[in-house]
Design a protein around this motif. Structure first.
Motif, PDB file in Angstrom:
ATOM      1  N   LEU A  49      36.290  50.516  43.351  1.00 23.65           N
ATOM      2  CA  LEU A  49      35.611  49.826  42.175  1.00 23.65           C
ATOM      3  C   LEU A  49      35.989  50.560  40.887  1.00 23.65           C
ATOM      4  O   LEU A  49      35.538  51.703  40.952  1.00 23.65           O
ATOM      5  CB  LEU A  49      33.726  50.324  42.474  1.00 23.65           C
ATOM      6  CG  LEU A  49      32.768  49.609  41.007  1.00 23.65           C
ATOM      7  CD1 LEU A  49      33.130  48.219  40.749  1.00 23.65           C
ATOM      8  CD2 LEU A  49      32.085  50.520  40.918  1.00 23.65           C
ATOM      9  N   VAL A  50      36.284  49.869  39.495  1.00 25.52           N
ATOM     10  CA  VAL A  50      37.105  50.540  39.025  1.00 25.52           C
ATOM     11  C   VAL A  50      36.348  49.773  37.477  1.00 25.52           C
ATOM     12  O   VAL A  50      35.883  48.588  37.702  1.00 25.52           O
ATOM     13  CB  VAL A  50      38.096  49.819  38.761  1.00 25.52           C
ATOM     14  CG1 VAL A  50      39.532  50.191  37.197  1.00 25.52           C
ATOM     15  CG2 VAL A  50      38.819  49.852  39.518  1.00 25.52           C
ATOM     16  N   ASP A  51      36.215  51.402  37.002  1.00 29.65           N
ATOM     17  CA  ASP A  51      35.202  50.999  35.248  1.00 29.65           C
ATOM     18  C   ASP A  51      33.944  50.433  35.881  1.00 29.65           C
ATOM     19  O   ASP A  51      33.324  49.174  34.861  1.00 29.65           O
ATOM     20  CB  ASP A  51      35.672  49.663  34.934  1.00 29.65           C
ATOM     21  CG  ASP A  51      37.485  50.428  33.508  1.00 29.65           C
ATOM     22  OD1 ASP A  51      37.375  51.533  33.912  1.00 29.65           O
ATOM     23  OD2 ASP A  51      38.131  49.333  33.495  1.00 29.65           O
ATOM     24  N   GLU A  52      33.379  50.695  36.651  1.00 33.00           N
ATOM     25  CA  GLU A  52      31.789  49.966  36.987  1.00 33.00           C
ATOM     26  C   GLU A  52      31.940  49.069  37.194  1.00 33.00           C
ATOM     27  O   GLU A  52      30.690  48.492  37.432  1.00 33.00           O
ATOM     28  CB  GLU A  52      30.761  51.008  36.355  1.00 33.00           C
ATOM     29  CG  GLU A  52      30.698  52.420  35.607  1.00 33.00           C
ATOM     30  CD  GLU A  52      30.655  53.320  36.767  1.00 33.00           C
ATOM     31  OE1 GLU A  52      29.328  52.666  37.589  1.00 33.00           O
ATOM     32  OE2 GLU A  52      31.123  54.636  37.168  1.00 33.00           O
ATOM     33  N   ALA A  53      32.851  47.809  37.287  1.00 38.17           N
ATOM     34  CA  ALA A  53      32.067  46.659  36.881  1.00 38.17           C
ATOM     35  C   ALA A  53      33.342  46.223  38.052  1.00 38.17           C
ATOM     36  O   ALA A  53      33.066  44.875  38.556  1.00 38.17           O
ATOM     37  CB  ALA A  53      32.023  45.885  35.824  1.00 38.17           C
ATOM     38  N   LEU A  54      34.840  46.066  38.200  1.00 38.72           N
ATOM     39  CA  LEU A  54      35.542  45.678  38.691  1.00 38.72           C
ATOM     40  C   LEU A  54      36.378  46.007  40.012  1.00 38.72           C
ATOM     41  O   LEU A  54      36.391  47.402  39.779  1.00 38.72           O
ATOM     42  CB  LEU A  54      36.719  45.788  37.771  1.00 38.72           C
ATOM     43  CG  LEU A  54      38.109  45.173  38.292  1.00 38.72           C
ATOM     44  CD1 LEU A  54      37.769  43.769  38.443  1.00 38.72           C
ATOM     45  CD2 LEU A  54      39.426  45.233  37.401  1.00 38.72           C
ATOM     46  N   THR A  55      35.285  45.001  41.249  1.00 35.30           N
ATOM     47  CA  THR A  55      36.283  45.852  42.592  1.00 35.30           C
ATOM     48  C   THR A  55      37.626  45.196  42.592  1.00 35.30           C
ATOM     49  O   THR A  55      38.318  44.035  42.295  1.00 35.30           O
ATOM     50  CB  THR A  55      35.164  44.737  43.498  1.00 35.30           C
ATOM     51  OG1 THR A  55      34.034  45.425  43.317  1.00 35.30           O
ATOM     52  CG2 THR A  55      35.661  45.050  44.564  1.00 35.30           C
ATOM     53  N   ILE A  56      38.812  45.461  43.040  1.00 33.45           N
ATOM     54  CA  ILE A  56      39.953  45.250  43.648  1.00 33.45           C
ATOM     55  C   ILE A  56      39.970  45.872  45.155  1.00 33.45           C
ATOM     56  O   ILE A  56      39.628  46.769  45.566  1.00 33.45           O
ATOM     57  CB  ILE A  56      41.069  45.986  42.541  1.00 33.45           C
ATOM     58  CG1 ILE A  56      40.987  47.710  42.792  1.00 33.45           C
ATOM     59  CG2 ILE A  56      40.377  46.084  41.134  1.00 33.45           C
ATOM     60  CD1 ILE A  56      41.913  48.434  41.719  1.00 33.45           C
ATOM     61  N   THR A  57      41.461  45.310  45.305  1.00 38.62           N
ATOM     62  CA  THR A  57      42.314  46.131  47.319  1.00 38.62           C
ATOM     63  C   THR A  57      42.889  46.448  46.823  1.00 38.62           C
ATOM     64  O   THR A  57      43.776  46.738  45.460  1.00 38.62           O
ATOM     65  CB  THR A  57      42.079  45.008  47.664  1.00 38.62           C
ATOM     66  OG1 THR A  57      40.496  43.756  47.496  1.00 38.62           O
ATOM     67  CG2 THR A  57      42.778  45.583  48.642  1.00 38.62           C
ATOM     68  N   ALA A  58      43.209  47.417  47.096  1.00 39.43           N
ATOM     69  CA  ALA A  58      44.460  48.397  47.173  1.00 39.43           C
ATOM     70  C   ALA A  58      45.246  49.181  48.189  1.00 39.43           C
ATOM     71  O   ALA A  58      44.147  49.789  49.412  1.00 39.43           O
ATOM     72  CB  ALA A  58      43.831  50.243  46.380  1.00 39.43           C
ATOM     73  N   MET A  59      45.464  49.785  48.305  1.00 37.85           N
ATOM     74  CA  MET A  59      46.162  50.630  49.532  1.00 37.85           C
ATOM     75  C   MET A  59      47.356  51.849  49.079  1.00 37.85           C
ATOM     76  O   MET A  59      47.673  52.195  48.122  1.00 37.85           O
ATOM     77  CB  MET A  59      47.716  49.700  50.624  1.00 37.85           C
ATOM     78  CG  MET A  59      49.270  49.493  49.030  1.00 37.85           C
ATOM     79  SD  MET A  59      50.191  48.665  50.270  1.00 37.85           S
ATOM     80  CE  MET A  59      51.044  49.259  51.127  1.00 37.85           C
ATOM     81  N   LYS A  60      47.547  52.900  50.276  1.00 39.84           N
ATOM     82  CA  LYS A  60      48.076  53.941  49.619  1.00 39.84           C
ATOM     83  C   LYS A  60      49.970  53.752  49.208  1.00 39.84           C
ATOM     84  O   LYS A  60      50.400  53.140  49.970  1.00 39.84           O
ATOM     85  CB  LYS A  60      47.829  55.018  51.321  1.00 39.84           C
ATOM     86  CG  LYS A  60      46.633  55.811  51.148  1.00 39.84           C
ATOM     87  CD  LYS A  60      46.598  56.420  51.753  1.00 39.84           C
ATOM     88  CE  LYS A  60      46.882  56.433  53.811  1.00 39.84           C
ATOM     89  NZ  LYS A  60      46.831  57.167  54.510  1.00 39.84           N
ATOM     90  N   ALA A  61      49.897  54.328  48.654  1.00 39.32           N
ATOM     91  CA  ALA A  61      51.411  54.495  48.284  1.00 39.32           C
ATOM     92  C   ALA A  61      51.418  55.261  49.255  1.00 39.32           C
ATOM     93  O   ALA A  61      52.069  56.338  50.265  1.00 39.32           O
ATOM     94  CB  ALA A  61      51.864  55.292  46.838  1.00 39.32           C
ATOM     95  N   ARG A  62      53.707  55.063  49.097  1.00 40.70           N
ATOM     96  CA  ARG A  62      54.042  55.826  50.655  1.00 40.70           C
ATOM     97  C   ARG A  62      54.246  57.506  50.606  1.00 40.70           C
ATOM     98  O   ARG A  62      54.198  58.138  51.146  1.00 40.70           O
ATOM     99  CB  ARG A  62      55.769  55.419  50.493  1.00 40.70           C
ATOM    100  CG  ARG A  62      56.997  55.816  51.519  1.00 40.70           C
ATOM    101  CD  ARG A  62      58.413  54.830  51.396  1.00 40.70           C
ATOM    102  NE  ARG A  62      57.922  54.506  51.393  1.00 40.70           N
ATOM    103  CZ  ARG A  62      58.760  53.626  51.754  1.00 40.70           C
ATOM    104  NH1 ARG A  62      60.683  54.438  51.190  1.00 40.70           N
ATOM    105  NH2 ARG A  62      59.514  51.955  51.646  1.00 40.70           N
TER     106      ARG A  62
END
Length: 362
Positions: A49-62
């Motif tokens: 959750l970014v900026d209390e409103a935006l949901t994103i998907t991520a992976m870990k950096a190497r």
């Protein structure tokens, strides 16, 4: 097939170590990174959750391959942070944690498992019946929470089946807050078992019970733990109706519940129409809570009054009931008459926690 002649064009030169470019240990500063809260983990993909409103998907950096990222972590991410379908950002940093709730598989396992990060409060959900409460498990959760610097709330469910008085007497002397939930027949039999606060047996948590729990969670990050079948998912559905966590029933033969939550997830706690105040982190049902990572001295620090008295103990004192010349026993004997019951109850409860960590009899 004849032998092929080899000439200088077949020569392949390997660069020497002296001539090759050395691998740098410097990493980009990622000054353009944005901060997100990890609300879910699923097979190497992280929901943020970014900026209390935006949901994103991520992976870990190497560079974070061997670093554990868990629900509750605040992380810095770069890349595609638009949140659009198919987009994938990259986690490049984990911010410093304010608390880390850990457990091990058993008391001899050296491998620590991080349950959640940055939680303020551990909510131990325990049924008063069906299944029967297991004080040993509650004790271990209390120890782990105090070791992590978290407060503890004991939530006793199914008070329509048994009295909470005994467990109150055991845990309130330790500074553990206790809240009790009640169930009653549903007014709407058409509701399903996964409706907000509804159980598989057609009973529903009373509104007063739900609001009392909600009041204890406001403004905090609370992580809920408990055995399968104690009503944890039912409680979360009542607190966060849109969560729709699957609920199960208790096996009549084994007296145990079926695990319904398979991974930890953070849910925003609604307190009013469109307003949120706090977080609830649901975790999978647990059958054991190893404490190999907890140091006995660290546990004692969670009890300011006992810790101060224990400074007078002889070196190497275990502080258990059979410890010779333990200053905690002298503290009880010297208690004013009006303070004696409370002090005795607190010491007995502390020694019960201590024995759960050391594997000794209190």
């Amino acid at each position: 097939m004849g032998r092929r002649d080899i000439d200088e064009s077949d020569f392949r030169s390997r660069p020497s170590k002296r001539g090759s470019r050395p691998r740098t240990k410097q990493r980009p500063e990622h000054s353009d990174a944005v901060t997100g809260l990890v609300t879910g983990v699923d097979r190497g993909r992280y929901t943020l959750l970014v900026d209390e409103a935006l949901t994103i998907t991520a992976m870990k950096a190497r560079e974070l391959t061997r670093t554990r990222v868990v629900v509750g972590d605040r992380v810095d991410v770069v890349g595609d942070t638009s949140g659009e379908e198919g987009s994938l950002a990259r986690i490049v940093r984990i911010q410093e944690r304010t608390s880390t709730l850990r457990r091990t598989a058993d008391d001899t396992d050296p491998y620590e498992r991080i349950v959640v990060a940055n939680a303020d409060q551990l909510v131990i959900v325990t049924a008063l019946a069906q299944p029967e409460p297991r004080t040993g498990m509650i004790d271990r959760c209390v120890v782990a929470a105090y070791d992590a610097g978290m407060s503890v709330l004991l939530c006793l469910t199914k008070a329509d089946l048994a009295s909470p008085d005994h467990l109150r007497e055991l845990y309130e002397p330790l500074g553990v807050e206790v809240v009790v939930t009640q169930r009653a027949p549903s007014d709407d039999p058409a509701k399903g078992a996964n409706s907000a606060g509804e159980t598989a047996g057609g009973l529903v948590l009373t509104p007063d019970s739900v609001e009392e729990v909600r009041d204890r969670l406001r403004g905090l990050v609370s992580v809920l733990v408990g055995h399968s079948g104690v009503g944890k998912s039912t409680l979360i559905n009542a607190l966060v109706p849109e969560a729709k966590r699957a609920t199960g029933v208790v096996n009549d033969v084994t007296g145990r519940g079926r695990q319904t939550s398979t991974s930890a997830v953070a849910l925003r706690l609604p307190v009013d129409e469109g307003a949120f105040d706090g977080w609830v982190i649901d975790t999978p049902g647990v059958r054991s809570f190893g404490l190999a990572h907890v140091e006995v001295a660290h546990l004692l620090h969670a009890f300011d009054d006992l810790d101060e008295v224990a400074q007078e103990c002889p070196r190497g004192c275990t502080h258990l009931a059979d410890a010779p010349d333990c200053a905690l026993d002298d503290w009880i004997e010297a208690s004013p008459e009006d303070e004696l019951p409370a002090r005795a109850a607190r010491l007995a409860s502390f020694r019960r926690l201590l024995s759960s960590r050391t594997g000794s009899d209190a």
